[in-house]
Design an enzyme around this catalytic site. Structure first.
Site, PDB file in Angstrom:
ATOM      1  N   ARG A  50      81.082 -28.044  26.116  1.00  0.00           N
ATOM      2  CA  ARG A  50      80.303 -27.625  27.285  1.00  0.00           C
ATOM      3  C   ARG A  50      79.535 -28.810  27.867  1.00  0.00           C
ATOM      4  O   ARG A  50      79.438 -28.960  29.089  1.00  0.00           O
ATOM      5  CB  ARG A  50      79.340 -26.492  26.907  1.00  0.00           C
ATOM      6  CG  ARG A  50      78.574 -25.946  28.122  1.00  0.00           C
ATOM      7  CD  ARG A  50      77.776 -24.712  27.783  1.00  0.00           C
ATOM      8  NE  ARG A  50      76.655 -25.008  26.892  1.00  0.00           N
ATOM      9  CZ  ARG A  50      75.821 -24.092  26.416  1.00  0.00           C
ATOM     10  NH1 ARG A  50      75.976 -22.806  26.741  1.00  0.00           N
ATOM     11  NH2 ARG A  50      74.836 -24.423  25.614  1.00  0.00           N
ATOM     12  N   LYS A 149      74.859 -27.016  32.472  1.00  0.00           N
ATOM     13  CA  LYS A 149      73.576 -27.014  31.761  1.00  0.00           C
ATOM     14  C   LYS A 149      72.881 -28.330  32.112  1.00  0.00           C
ATOM     15  O   LYS A 149      72.936 -29.313  31.377  1.00  0.00           O
ATOM     16  CB  LYS A 149      73.793 -26.855  30.251  1.00  0.00           C
ATOM     17  CG  LYS A 149      72.559 -26.339  29.530  1.00  0.00           C
ATOM     18  CD  LYS A 149      72.895 -25.775  28.170  1.00  0.00           C
ATOM     19  CE  LYS A 149      71.664 -25.567  27.317  1.00  0.00           C
ATOM     20  NZ  LYS A 149      70.664 -24.648  27.851  1.00  0.00           N
ATOM     21  N   GLU A 182      71.440 -13.397  34.647  1.00  0.00           N
ATOM     22  CA  GLU A 182      71.053 -13.714  33.265  1.00  0.00           C
ATOM     23  C   GLU A 182      69.538 -13.775  33.214  1.00  0.00           C
ATOM     24  O   GLU A 182      68.866 -13.442  34.194  1.00  0.00           O
ATOM     25  CB  GLU A 182      71.679 -15.042  32.814  1.00  0.00           C
ATOM     26  CG  GLU A 182      71.267 -16.243  33.655  1.00  0.00           C
ATOM     27  CD  GLU A 182      71.843 -17.572  33.157  1.00  0.00           C
ATOM     28  OE1 GLU A 182      72.295 -17.654  32.007  1.00  0.00           O
ATOM     29  OE2 GLU A 182      71.822 -18.542  33.942  1.00  0.00           O
TER      30      GLU A 182
HETATM   31  N1  PXG Z   1      71.226 -19.079  30.105  1.00  0.00           N
HETATM   32  C1  PXG Z   1      70.418 -20.135  30.326  1.00  0.00           C
HETATM   33  C2  PXG Z   1      69.917 -20.391  31.687  1.00  0.00           C
HETATM   34  C3  PXG Z   1      70.069 -20.972  29.250  1.00  0.00           C
HETATM   35  O1  PXG Z   1      69.276 -22.026  29.469  1.00  0.00           O
HETATM   36  C4  PXG Z   1      71.388 -19.579  27.780  1.00  0.00           C
HETATM   37  C5  PXG Z   1      71.710 -18.804  28.872  1.00  0.00           C
HETATM   38  C6  PXG Z   1      71.991 -19.266  26.441  1.00  0.00           C
HETATM   39  O2  PXG Z   1      73.005 -20.206  26.118  1.00  0.00           O
HETATM   40  P1  PXG Z   1      73.308 -20.636  24.621  1.00  0.00           P
HETATM   41  O3  PXG Z   1      74.439 -21.609  24.736  1.00  0.00           O
HETATM   42  O4  PXG Z   1      72.049 -21.288  24.083  1.00  0.00           O
HETATM   43  O5  PXG Z   1      73.677 -19.434  23.863  1.00  0.00           O
HETATM   44  C7  PXG Z   1      70.553 -20.686  27.953  1.00  0.00           C
HETATM   45  C8  PXG Z   1      70.179 -21.556  26.808  1.00  0.00           C
HETATM   46  C9  PXG Z   1      64.557 -23.676  25.433  1.00  0.00           C
HETATM   47  C10 PXG Z   1      65.964 -23.333  25.138  1.00  0.00           C
HETATM   48  O6  PXG Z   1      64.155 -24.817  25.118  1.00  0.00           O
HETATM   49  C11 PXG Z   1      66.779 -22.839  26.139  1.00  0.00           C
HETATM   50  C12 PXG Z   1      68.100 -22.537  25.869  1.00  0.00           C
HETATM   51  C13 PXG Z   1      68.595 -22.727  24.609  1.00  0.00           C
HETATM   52  C14 PXG Z   1      67.769 -23.223  23.627  1.00  0.00           C
HETATM   53  C15 PXG Z   1      66.447 -23.531  23.882  1.00  0.00           C
HETATM   54  O7  PXG Z   1      63.820 -22.829  25.943  1.00  0.00           O
HETATM   55  N2  PXG Z   1      68.855 -22.052  26.888  1.00  0.00           N
END
Ligand code: PXG
Length: 288
Positions: A50, A149, A182
Site C-alpha cells: 500500500r 495514505k 469511513e
Molecule cells: N481510514 C483512514 C482515513 C485511516 O487513516 C484507516 C481507515 C484504517 O486503515 P488500516 O490500514 O490502519 O486498517 C486509517 C488508518 C493514528 C492512526 O495515528 C491512524 C490510522 C492507523 C493507525 C494510527 O491515529 N489510520
C-alpha cells in the site's frame, strides 16, 4: 528510543528533518501505521504494498526495495526491543525550495518510528463507542484519492475536531454524494440480519489493512459479507456496528447521532470477528 532515518539508526533526540522538508511544508509524502504483536509485524507485506501504491500515486520514488524496507522495519523494532506496539513509516518528498515544485526536492526523506499507540480507552472496547456524523465530507476521489495514505490529514483532522466538539471520539464522514465513506482514522462496518456490510473504497474509504483482515475473517468463518453503499439510516438501523484500524484494531459502536444501534451493547457477530482477529494477529506476521 532509536529511530531509522535515511539509512541510519539514530537516537530519537537526533532524529530530525529539515524545516524545508516538503512533508512538513506541504504535507507532500505518504505513510503507514503498522502493528507488531509478540514480535511479529502484522501484514507487513500488505502495508509495504500500500505504501508503494500511495507513493506511486504521488509520483514519489520509494528509496528502498520491498525487502530492504521490510528489513529496516524489523531492525527498527529489534533496536528498540519492541515486541508489541506500533510502527510509523514515513516517506516525504524531502527538502526543497519554498515552492510547491516536488521535482526540486533532491531526495525523499524516509524514517521509521517503533513505539506504542493507544487510541481509545478500554471501556469503549468493552461497552462500545458512541459516535457522530460530522458535516465535513470525505475529500472526493477526484480531488485527492482517499486511497492514498498521504501526509495530508487535515480533512480527517477537521472531522475529528467536529467529533470532539460534539463530545465523540470518532466520527462518520460522508462522501460528496452523502453516502458513508469511513471514519477519521477507521473503516466502518455494520451487521444487518447476519450479514456484514462495509462501504467500498470507491465510496471514499481507505483500503484498510485491518478492513482487509475482516474481509478474510468473514470468508474463513463463512459470515456473509458485502461491500455496498451505506447511508446514515442504514447505520442507525443496523443490528451491530464496529470500526477497524491499525490503531483502534476492532472496536464496537453502539450509538450514532444519538440513535442506539441494535441492543445498545456490542453484538455477537462483532464479538466473533474480534475473537478471530485477536487469534489472527498472533499467528500471522513477519518475525522480527
Ligand atoms: N481510514 C483512514 C482515513 C485511516 O487513516 C484507516 C481507515 C484504517 O486503515 P488500516 O490500514 O490502519 O486498517 C486509517 C488508518 C493514528 C492512526 O495515528 C491512524 C490510522 C492507523 C493507525 C494510527 O491515529 N489510520
Amino acid at each position: 528510543m532509536i529511530v531509522y532515518l535515511d539509512g541510519k539508526y539514530v537516537d530519537s533526540s537526533e532524529a530530525k528533518v529539515s524545516v524545508f522538508d516538503h512533508g512538513l511544508l506541504y504535507g507532500d509524502g505518504v505513510f503507514e501505521g503498522i502493528r507488531i504483536y509478540q514480535g511479529n509485524v502484522f501484514r507487513l507485506d500488505e502495508h509495504l504494498e500500500r505504501l508503494e501504491q500511495s507513493a506511486k500515486a504521488i509520483m514519489l520514488a520509494v528509496p528502498l526495495s520491498r525487502s530492504a524496507m521490510a528489513e529496516a522495519v524489523c531492525e527498527t523494532c529489534r533496536q528498540n526491543k519492541l515486541a508489541d506496539g506500533y510502527i510509523r513509516l514515513v516517506i516525504t518528498r524531502g527538502a526543497g525550495d519554498l515552492g510547491l515544485a516536488p521535482w526540486l526536492c533532491e531526495k525523499p526523506t524516509l524514517f521509521i518510528i517503533a513505539s506504542k499507540i493507544s487510541l481509545y480507552p478500554q471501556e469503549h472496547y468493552d461497552n462500545g463507542l458512541s459516535i457522530v456524523t460530522v458535516a465535513t465530507r470525505r475529500i472526493a476521489h477526484d480531488a485527492l484519492p482517499p486511497t492514498i495514505k498521504s501526509l495530508n490529514y487535515l480533512n480527517n483532522i477537521l472531522a475529528k475536531i467536529e467529533a470532539k466538539q460534539a463530545g465523540a471520539l470518532e466520527a462518520i464522514m460522508l462522501n460528496a454524494q452523502g453516502y458513508v465513506a469511513e471514519c477519521t482514522a477507521d473503516n466502518i462496518f455494520i451487521v444487518v440480519k447476519g450479514e456484514i456490510l462495509t462501504p467500498s473504497a470507491s465510496a471514499g474509504a481507505l483500503k484498510g489493512i485491518t478492513r482487509g483482515t475482516i474481509l478474510d475473517i468473514a470468508r474463513e468463518t463463512k459470515i456473509p459479507m458485502r461491500e455496498t453503499e451505506l447511508t446514515r439510516h442504514d447505520v442507525w438501523c443496523a443490528d451491530e456496528c464496529f470500526l477497524t484500524g491499525t490503531g483502534a484494531e476492532v472496536i464496537p459502536v453502539v450509538k450514532l447521532d444519538g440513535r442506539v444501534i441494535g441492543t445498545g451493547k456490542p453484538g455477537p457477530i462483532t464479538a466473533r470477528v474480534l475473537e478471530n482477529f485477536r487469534r489472527k494477529v498472533l499467528v500471522e506476521g513477519t518475525r522480527t
